[in-house]
Design a protein around this motif. Structure first.
Motif, PDB file in Angstrom:
ATOM      1  N   THR A  44      -6.960   7.106  -4.877  1.00  0.00           N
ATOM      2  CA  THR A  44      -6.729   8.119  -3.689  1.00  0.00           C
ATOM      3  C   THR A  44      -8.117   8.528  -2.988  1.00  0.00           C
ATOM      4  N   THR A  45      -9.050   7.864  -3.236  1.00  0.00           N
ATOM      5  CA  THR A  45     -10.448   8.487  -2.695  1.00  0.00           C
ATOM      6  C   THR A  45     -10.360   8.522  -1.220  1.00  0.00           C
ATOM      7  N   ASP A  48      -7.287  10.723   0.189  1.00  0.00           N
ATOM      8  CA  ASP A  48      -7.750  12.203   0.028  1.00  0.00           C
ATOM      9  C   ASP A  48      -8.661  12.655   1.132  1.00  0.00           C
ATOM     10  N   ARG A  51      -6.952  12.794   4.321  1.00  0.00           N
ATOM     11  CA  ARG A  51      -5.940  13.900   4.681  1.00  0.00           C
ATOM     12  C   ARG A  51      -6.771  15.087   4.795  1.00  0.00           C
ATOM     13  N   GLN A  52      -8.022  15.460   4.080  1.00  0.00           N
ATOM     14  CA  GLN A  52      -8.628  16.468   4.368  1.00  0.00           C
ATOM     15  C   GLN A  52      -9.101  16.714   5.974  1.00  0.00           C
ATOM     16  N   ASN A  55      -4.996  16.462   8.086  1.00  0.00           N
ATOM     17  CA  ASN A  55      -3.813  16.695   7.234  1.00  0.00           C
ATOM     18  C   ASN A  55      -2.405  16.357   7.564  1.00  0.00           C
ATOM     19  N   GLU A  65      -0.356   5.985  -2.592  1.00  0.00           N
ATOM     20  CA  GLU A  65       0.222   7.416  -3.062  1.00  0.00           C
ATOM     21  C   GLU A  65       0.779   7.436  -4.420  1.00  0.00           C
TER      22      GLU A  65
END
Length: 85
Positions: A44-45, A48, A51-52, A55, A65
């Motif tokens: 998920t690197t 993630d 997403r940061q 978002n 996922e």
């Protein structure tokens, strides 16, 4: 049939397979048929990091996922596509 868990396949040749056991030792397993079942892990690197930054615009699907069956990945991909505005 011999089941070997917590082992890593190092090499497969015409005589069988070489495995690395959990304790680090190796063993040659003789056989003419080898059936493997490799586990999976989500990485998920990248999701993630995306997403940061984005978002509300990011939906992670499939094995990114969580590791699951193909039907789950298809379903989550379908719902993510239907949610695009």
């Amino acid at each position: 049939v011999t089941l070997l868990t917590n082992s890593e396949v190092i090499e497969i040749d015409c005589d069988g397979a070489v495995i690395k056991k959990k304790d680090g030792s190796t063993e040659k397993i003789s056989g003419d048929t080898i059936i493997t079942a490799f586990g999976q892990q989500s990485d998920t690197t990248l999701p993630d990091a995306i997403r940061q930054k984005y978002n509300t615009k990011t939906t992670v699907i499939g094995d990114a996922e969580k590791v699951s069956r193909a039907a789950h990945a298809i379903r989550t991909g379908f719902y993510a596509a239907m949610a695009v505005e």
